[in-house]
Design a protein around this motif. Sequence first.
Motif, PDB file in Angstrom:
ATOM      1  N   VAL A  33       0.848  -1.196   0.000  1.00 39.11           N
ATOM      2  CA  VAL A  33       0.000   0.000   0.000  1.00 39.11           C
ATOM      3  C   VAL A  33       0.880   1.240   0.000  1.00 39.11           C
ATOM      4  O   VAL A  33       1.803   1.365   0.811  1.00 39.11           O
ATOM      5  CB  VAL A  33      -0.945   0.027   1.224  1.00 39.11           C
ATOM      6  CG1 VAL A  33      -1.754   1.325   1.238  1.00 39.11           C
ATOM      7  CG2 VAL A  33      -1.887  -1.173   1.197  1.00 39.11           C
ATOM      8  N   LEU A 197      -4.042   3.957  -0.770  1.00 35.53           N
ATOM      9  CA  LEU A 197      -5.104   4.152   0.211  1.00 35.53           C
ATOM     10  C   LEU A 197      -4.852   5.429   1.002  1.00 35.53           C
ATOM     11  O   LEU A 197      -3.704   5.786   1.272  1.00 35.53           O
ATOM     12  CB  LEU A 197      -5.185   2.969   1.188  1.00 35.53           C
ATOM     13  CG  LEU A 197      -5.710   1.631   0.671  1.00 35.53           C
ATOM     14  CD1 LEU A 197      -5.688   0.599   1.787  1.00 35.53           C
ATOM     15  CD2 LEU A 197      -7.122   1.762   0.110  1.00 35.53           C
ATOM     16  N   ALA A 203      -4.859   0.914   5.819  1.00 33.37           N
ATOM     17  CA  ALA A 203      -3.601   0.558   5.165  1.00 33.37           C
ATOM     18  C   ALA A 203      -2.779  -0.362   6.063  1.00 33.37           C
ATOM     19  O   ALA A 203      -2.242  -1.383   5.614  1.00 33.37           O
ATOM     20  CB  ALA A 203      -2.814   1.811   4.813  1.00 33.37           C
ATOM     21  N   ALA A 207      -2.113  -4.197   4.707  1.00 30.51           N
ATOM     22  CA  ALA A 207      -0.842  -4.262   3.982  1.00 30.51           C
ATOM     23  C   ALA A 207       0.154  -5.196   4.637  1.00 30.51           C
ATOM     24  O   ALA A 207       0.263  -5.258   5.864  1.00 30.51           O
ATOM     25  CB  ALA A 207      -0.236  -2.865   3.865  1.00 30.51           C
TER      26      ALA A 207
END
Length: 271
Positions: A33, A197, A203, A207
């Motif tokens: 991310v 994001l 996130a 992630a």
Amino acid sequence: MNAIETKSLTLSYGETLIIDELDLTLPKGEITVFIGSNGCGKSTLLRSLARLLKPSEGSVLLEGGSIAKLPTKEVAKKLAILPQGPSAPEGLTVLQLVKQGRYPYQNWLSQWSKDDEEAVQKALKSTRMLELADRPVDSLSGGQRQRAWIAMTLAQDTEIILLDEPTTYLDMTHQIEILDLLFELNEKENRTIVMVLHDLNLACRYAHHLVAIKDRKIHSQGKPEEVISCSLVQEVFEMNCEVTVDPLFGTPLCIPHGRGRCILKEVSMNG
């Protein structure tokens, strides 16, 4: 082998420098991310990774080879991108949209095949869109519409999927629904997912690998618990916060300060 790498990548719009000599490695089979403030170049970087924007300097490597040297259809068989806020022609049905994902496999010798049909049906099933296949895309709710576009991306049958702010304009329920879907695709099918994001906590939750961008360069990257701190949030987003632990997932949880003067305080991820 890494999914995507950049070597001294420099991106510009006219005379405006957006990304400056960026060296980046995106791990294969993980969710990466990009985070950063508005206008820092996250979306521009994502577009360049999909060869939609030509670098001013440097290069993008796709599975070890220069993406610039690959034929367009070969790139499209390895990598799919879903831009922010895509739009479909009026009246186009979900099924017709998802079929567009099979374009890289079509030519005058090879028309619609059993493999194409199976890929479309699998994409519809994975995104829970089978029952809505005959509905016009423009008649769907925001969450349903986003699932339809993701289904089209899945039908492209690539190992790497790039998504630019896939949860924008969605309410909280539909944000979680979309991110859970992408998480399942990574877990069950080992797809490499790369997203932009805005929500730091989401996130961190989804992630494996975070990339924070600041001043046209990578500020820091790594696992969320290695990257997210009060100082990073202040430096990258110019926001004071506390960082504690998400009680459900054990990932970093940012609690922004506000309503007057605040003191930076960081709670250890180890308790």
